[in-house]
Motif scaffolding. Sequence first.
Motif, PDB file in Angstrom:
ATOM      1  N   VAL A  17       0.836  -1.209   0.000  1.00  0.00           N
ATOM      2  CA  VAL A  17       0.000   0.000   0.000  1.00  0.00           C
ATOM      3  C   VAL A  17       0.868   1.255   0.000  1.00  0.00           C
ATOM      4  O   VAL A  17       0.559   2.246  -0.675  1.00  0.00           O
ATOM      5  N   SER A  18       1.969   1.225   0.746  1.00  0.00           N
ATOM      6  CA  SER A  18       2.871   2.380   0.789  1.00  0.00           C
ATOM      7  C   SER A  18       3.480   2.653  -0.578  1.00  0.00           C
ATOM      8  O   SER A  18       3.581   3.810  -1.014  1.00  0.00           O
ATOM      9  N   LEU A  19       3.873   1.591  -1.263  1.00  0.00           N
ATOM     10  CA  LEU A  19       4.453   1.757  -2.606  1.00  0.00           C
ATOM     11  C   LEU A  19       3.450   2.365  -3.569  1.00  0.00           C
ATOM     12  O   LEU A  19       3.781   3.268  -4.348  1.00  0.00           O
ATOM     13  N   LEU A  20       2.214   1.891  -3.501  1.00  0.00           N
ATOM     14  CA  LEU A  20       1.185   2.447  -4.380  1.00  0.00           C
ATOM     15  C   LEU A  20       0.884   3.896  -4.036  1.00  0.00           C
ATOM     16  O   LEU A  20       0.669   4.733  -4.928  1.00  0.00           O
ATOM     17  N   SER A  21       0.862   4.224  -2.742  1.00  0.00           N
ATOM     18  CA  SER A  21       0.531   5.598  -2.342  1.00  0.00           C
ATOM     19  C   SER A  21       1.597   6.588  -2.781  1.00  0.00           C
ATOM     20  O   SER A  21       1.288   7.761  -3.039  1.00  0.00           O
ATOM     21  N   LEU A  22       2.843   6.145  -2.866  1.00  0.00           N
ATOM     22  CA  LEU A  22       3.899   7.046  -3.324  1.00  0.00           C
ATOM     23  C   LEU A  22       3.736   7.432  -4.792  1.00  0.00           C
ATOM     24  O   LEU A  22       4.232   8.469  -5.224  1.00  0.00           O
ATOM     25  N   GLY A  23       3.041   6.609  -5.540  1.00  0.00           N
ATOM     26  CA  GLY A  23       2.871   6.903  -6.966  1.00  0.00           C
ATOM     27  C   GLY A  23       1.573   7.567  -7.325  1.00  0.00           C
ATOM     28  O   GLY A  23       1.350   7.926  -8.492  1.00  0.00           O
ATOM     29  N   VAL A  24       0.664   7.743  -6.344  1.00  0.00           N
ATOM     30  CA  VAL A  24      -0.656   8.322  -6.615  1.00  0.00           C
ATOM     31  C   VAL A  24      -0.642   9.816  -6.321  1.00  0.00           C
ATOM     32  O   VAL A  24      -0.099  10.255  -5.305  1.00  0.00           O
ATOM     33  N   GLY A  25      -1.243  10.591  -7.194  1.00  0.00           N
ATOM     34  CA  GLY A  25      -1.338  12.034  -6.986  1.00  0.00           C
ATOM     35  C   GLY A  25      -1.398  12.777  -8.300  1.00  0.00           C
ATOM     36  O   GLY A  25      -1.532  12.175  -9.380  1.00  0.00           O
ATOM     37  N   ARG A  26      -1.302  14.088  -8.226  1.00  0.00           N
ATOM     38  CA  ARG A  26      -1.346  14.893  -9.447  1.00  0.00           C
ATOM     39  C   ARG A  26      -0.123  14.655 -10.332  1.00  0.00           C
ATOM     40  O   ARG A  26      -0.142  14.946 -11.526  1.00  0.00           O
ATOM     41  N   TYR A  27       0.948  14.158  -9.714  1.00  0.00           N
ATOM     42  CA  TYR A  27       2.139  13.823 -10.481  1.00  0.00           C
ATOM     43  C   TYR A  27       2.334  12.312 -10.366  1.00  0.00           C
ATOM     44  O   TYR A  27       3.041  11.816  -9.487  1.00  0.00           O
ATOM     45  N   PRO A  28       1.676  11.523 -11.234  1.00  0.00           N
ATOM     46  CA  PRO A  28       1.724  10.064 -11.105  1.00  0.00           C
ATOM     47  C   PRO A  28       3.113   9.508 -11.387  1.00  0.00           C
ATOM     48  O   PRO A  28       3.829   9.983 -12.265  1.00  0.00           O
ATOM     49  N   VAL A  29       3.471   8.496 -10.593  1.00  0.00           N
ATOM     50  CA  VAL A  29       4.755   7.815 -10.751  1.00  0.00           C
ATOM     51  C   VAL A  29       4.487   6.310 -10.719  1.00  0.00           C
ATOM     52  O   VAL A  29       3.756   5.825  -9.856  1.00  0.00           O
ATOM     53  N   SER A  30       5.067   5.573 -11.624  1.00  0.00           N
ATOM     54  CA  SER A  30       4.855   4.130 -11.704  1.00  0.00           C
ATOM     55  C   SER A  30       5.622   3.419 -10.593  1.00  0.00           C
ATOM     56  O   SER A  30       6.703   3.861 -10.188  1.00  0.00           O
ATOM     57  N   PRO A  31       5.102   2.300 -10.078  1.00  0.00           N
ATOM     58  CA  PRO A  31       5.820   1.538  -9.053  1.00  0.00           C
ATOM     59  C   PRO A  31       7.229   1.112  -9.476  1.00  0.00           C
ATOM     60  O   PRO A  31       8.146   1.176  -8.650  1.00  0.00           O
ATOM     61  N   PRO A  32       7.463   0.650 -10.729  1.00  0.00           N
ATOM     62  CA  PRO A  32       8.848   0.314 -11.109  1.00  0.00           C
ATOM     63  C   PRO A  32       9.803   1.499 -10.988  1.00  0.00           C
ATOM     64  O   PRO A  32      10.952   1.329 -10.568  1.00  0.00           O
ATOM     65  N   ALA A  33       9.317   2.699 -11.339  1.00  0.00           N
ATOM     66  CA  ALA A  33      10.180   3.878 -11.231  1.00  0.00           C
ATOM     67  C   ALA A  33      10.493   4.194  -9.767  1.00  0.00           C
ATOM     68  O   ALA A  33      11.621   4.583  -9.437  1.00  0.00           O
ATOM     69  N   ILE A  34       9.519   3.983  -8.898  1.00  0.00           N
ATOM     70  CA  ILE A  34       9.739   4.231  -7.463  1.00  0.00           C
ATOM     71  C   ILE A  34      10.746   3.230  -6.904  1.00  0.00           C
ATOM     72  O   ILE A  34      11.677   3.602  -6.180  1.00  0.00           O
TER      73      ILE A  34
END
Length: 390
Positions: A17-34
């Motif tokens: 859930v933490s990994l997904l939350s880091l990528g959600v928002g107005r500036y989307p980031v993919s989990p592989p990039a994170i």
Amino acid sequence: MKGVSLLLVCLVALGGVSLLSLGVGRYPVSPPAILSWLVTGQSADANLPVVLLGIRLPRLVAAIAAGGALSLAGAAYQGLFRNPMVSPDILGVSSGSGFGAALGILFSLPVAAVQALSLAEGITAVLCAVLISRAIGRSNDSVLVLVLSGIVISSLFGALLSLLKYIADPLDKLPAITYWLMGSFADIRTGELGTAVAMVLAGAIPLLLVSWRLNVLSFAYSVSDVVLFGRSAHLRLFASPGSRDRRIAAECLDLLEIAHLAGRAFNELSGGERQMVILARALAQEARFMILDEPASNLDYGNQVRVLRKVRELAGRDIGILMATHHPDHAFMSASRVAVLSGGKLSHNGPPESTLTPETLRSLYGVEVQVFDTPQNGHASRRVCAPVVE
């Protein structure tokens, strides 16, 4: 093992859930990039470190810390109150803290002063609830009275908070009060994260250090936990029982022949079994002297005999025992010396055979009593008493 497996599952779920939350928002980031940035510290996107390290990661860590603190507080309250329905605000903590913060904001105090006043008022609310419960709950269920007192105090501070919001400036103070009460991690940054985590740890560490004692206080403790609690006299303030303490507790269960009950829930035992467990707990303290207040009371005849037999065996192990009883037969069965109290004063003192005579028992109980010896299957006879029924 089951608890460890459940903990691992929860940690994996939290990580996902933490990994997904880091990528959600107005500036989307993919989990592989994170994941790539977390592992290598490098990213083709120059904005990604700023978004994650400067904004989202501090919010995530703060949210996890706050959630963990609330979980610990809730578990502690449920254990102390022996009720799975209670919550940290059961004693008016939330409403008291909100009132203190609103008061500080209303008087334009600094942020640190607002937080300190919030803490002080939360503690004040708890003290008020405790004082009220002690004043009116002496002859009632203490936990129930304390909970009801907390509800009253919570309503009182809630009303005071509403009064402050009513008189606050609607363009300045009222929005600030409302924003504080709602709470948000939107403004937290890396520099403030250390303070927030330190405050959470200051409350969490003491709870974790006394977690064993809190578990024993909960409503689902086992027989082994009850006996092990007798070792608390030998433990430091924040220490937990070690292998030696557990070995002594197991030996006490074996000595009283109740080792088969070790995994049973204490509140599911019969009266005689509970008395045996309480004796084992007292024995686990390794005291040289024990005071027993009617250990055979409210038990059927068989359990009375079993408990008194164990009391006599403990006395034979060079443990001093002072036992109070209303039954002369209990003294004949287990005592080497008796002290007879009448009218609050010592009237007779000596060996039970020469002290508990028909005359003494008649003056003590106001009824005619016969005392005679009975054979004991080849052993020395034992003295018993019986009332004269006309």
